[in-house]
Design a protein around this motif. Structure first.
Motif, PDB file in Angstrom:
ATOM      1  N   LYS A 145      76.099 -47.960   1.203  1.00 33.60           N
ATOM      2  CA  LYS A 145      75.896 -46.713   0.463  1.00 33.60           C
ATOM      3  C   LYS A 145      74.638 -45.986   0.909  1.00 33.60           C
ATOM      4  O   LYS A 145      74.594 -44.761   0.924  1.00 33.60           O
ATOM      5  CB  LYS A 145      75.810 -46.994  -1.038  1.00 33.60           C
ATOM      6  CG  LYS A 145      77.107 -47.379  -1.669  1.00 33.60           C
ATOM      7  CD  LYS A 145      76.911 -47.611  -3.168  1.00 33.60           C
ATOM      8  CE  LYS A 145      78.170 -48.101  -3.813  1.00 33.60           C
ATOM      9  NZ  LYS A 145      77.990 -48.338  -5.262  1.00 33.60           N
ATOM     10  N   GLU A 146      73.622 -46.731   1.257  1.00 32.24           N
ATOM     11  CA  GLU A 146      72.354 -46.114   1.667  1.00 32.24           C
ATOM     12  C   GLU A 146      72.528 -45.278   2.935  1.00 32.24           C
ATOM     13  O   GLU A 146      71.984 -44.169   3.025  1.00 32.24           O
ATOM     14  CB  GLU A 146      71.276 -47.181   1.864  1.00 32.24           C
ATOM     15  CG  GLU A 146      70.847 -47.883   0.594  1.00 32.24           C
ATOM     16  CD  GLU A 146      71.825 -48.976   0.121  1.00 32.24           C
ATOM     17  OE1 GLU A 146      71.750 -49.347  -1.060  1.00 32.24           O
ATOM     18  OE2 GLU A 146      72.676 -49.427   0.920  1.00 32.24           O
ATOM     19  N   ASP A 147      73.284 -45.797   3.896  1.00 35.05           N
ATOM     20  CA  ASP A 147      73.529 -45.039   5.119  1.00 35.05           C
ATOM     21  C   ASP A 147      74.335 -43.777   4.817  1.00 35.05           C
ATOM     22  O   ASP A 147      74.035 -42.697   5.347  1.00 35.05           O
ATOM     23  CB  ASP A 147      74.259 -45.884   6.157  1.00 35.05           C
ATOM     24  CG  ASP A 147      73.356 -46.910   6.819  1.00 35.05           C
ATOM     25  OD1 ASP A 147      72.129 -46.898   6.568  1.00 35.05           O
ATOM     26  OD2 ASP A 147      73.886 -47.734   7.596  1.00 35.05           O
ATOM     27  N   GLU A 177      74.432 -42.171   1.982  1.00 32.41           N
ATOM     28  CA  GLU A 177      73.547 -41.280   1.230  1.00 32.41           C
ATOM     29  C   GLU A 177      72.630 -40.508   2.176  1.00 32.41           C
ATOM     30  O   GLU A 177      72.433 -39.299   2.027  1.00 32.41           O
ATOM     31  CB  GLU A 177      72.714 -42.096   0.235  1.00 32.41           C
ATOM     32  CG  GLU A 177      71.870 -41.277  -0.688  1.00 32.41           C
ATOM     33  CD  GLU A 177      72.635 -40.655  -1.844  1.00 32.41           C
ATOM     34  OE1 GLU A 177      72.043 -39.823  -2.534  1.00 32.41           O
ATOM     35  OE2 GLU A 177      73.824 -40.995  -2.049  1.00 32.41           O
ATOM     36  N   TYR A 178      72.049 -41.194   3.155  1.00 32.46           N
ATOM     37  CA  TYR A 178      71.196 -40.526   4.134  1.00 32.46           C
ATOM     38  C   TYR A 178      72.004 -39.485   4.914  1.00 32.46           C
ATOM     39  O   TYR A 178      71.574 -38.339   5.093  1.00 32.46           O
ATOM     40  CB  TYR A 178      70.559 -41.540   5.096  1.00 32.46           C
ATOM     41  CG  TYR A 178      69.786 -40.852   6.190  1.00 32.46           C
ATOM     42  CD1 TYR A 178      68.541 -40.275   5.925  1.00 32.46           C
ATOM     43  CD2 TYR A 178      70.312 -40.740   7.468  1.00 32.46           C
ATOM     44  CE1 TYR A 178      67.851 -39.598   6.916  1.00 32.46           C
ATOM     45  CE2 TYR A 178      69.626 -40.066   8.467  1.00 32.46           C
ATOM     46  CZ  TYR A 178      68.402 -39.494   8.194  1.00 32.46           C
ATOM     47  OH  TYR A 178      67.725 -38.819   9.169  1.00 32.46           O
TER      48      TYR A 178
END
Length: 110
Positions: free
Chosen positions: A73-75, A77-78
């Protein structure tokens, strides 16, 4: 589990075939152009897409679809909110896209 990012486009009638083709190539190229700020490496695991060729009549006028895979999810989101290459793509396609829809999901999570 990874994250799947599904994008579908409905292009304006005024968009030329060349403009649409270039936008599609640029969408796929994001898998190489999007560089993670901490690793300095591409972080989109895979990207695929193309023109709709379904004969089911359920496209709702959307003509092109793309799928990108992210590790987490972090990738995603970025990518969605901060990646300069992605943000530039959004800006460039805005003049020829009538509508875009996005669905993100975790693989296997129902």
């Amino acid at each position: 589990m990874g994250i799947t990012h599904l994008v579908i486009f409905k292009f304006k009638d005024s968009a030329s075939k060349e403009e649409v083709s270039e936008a599609c190539k640029n969408m796929i190229a994001l898998s190489k152009k999007c560089i993670h700020p901490t690793t300095n490496a591409p972080y989109i695991l895979s990207a695929s897409g193309g023109e709709n060729n379904s004969n089911e009549g359920l496209s709702g006028g959307f003509t092109h679809g793309f799928i990108c895979q992210f590790a987490n999810k972090e990738d995603l989101e970025y990518y969605a909110k901060s990646d300069p290459a992605h943000l530039a793509f959004i800006k460039s396609v805005g003049s020829i896209a009538e509508k875009a829809q996005v669905i993100d999901f975790e693989d296997g999570k129902y």
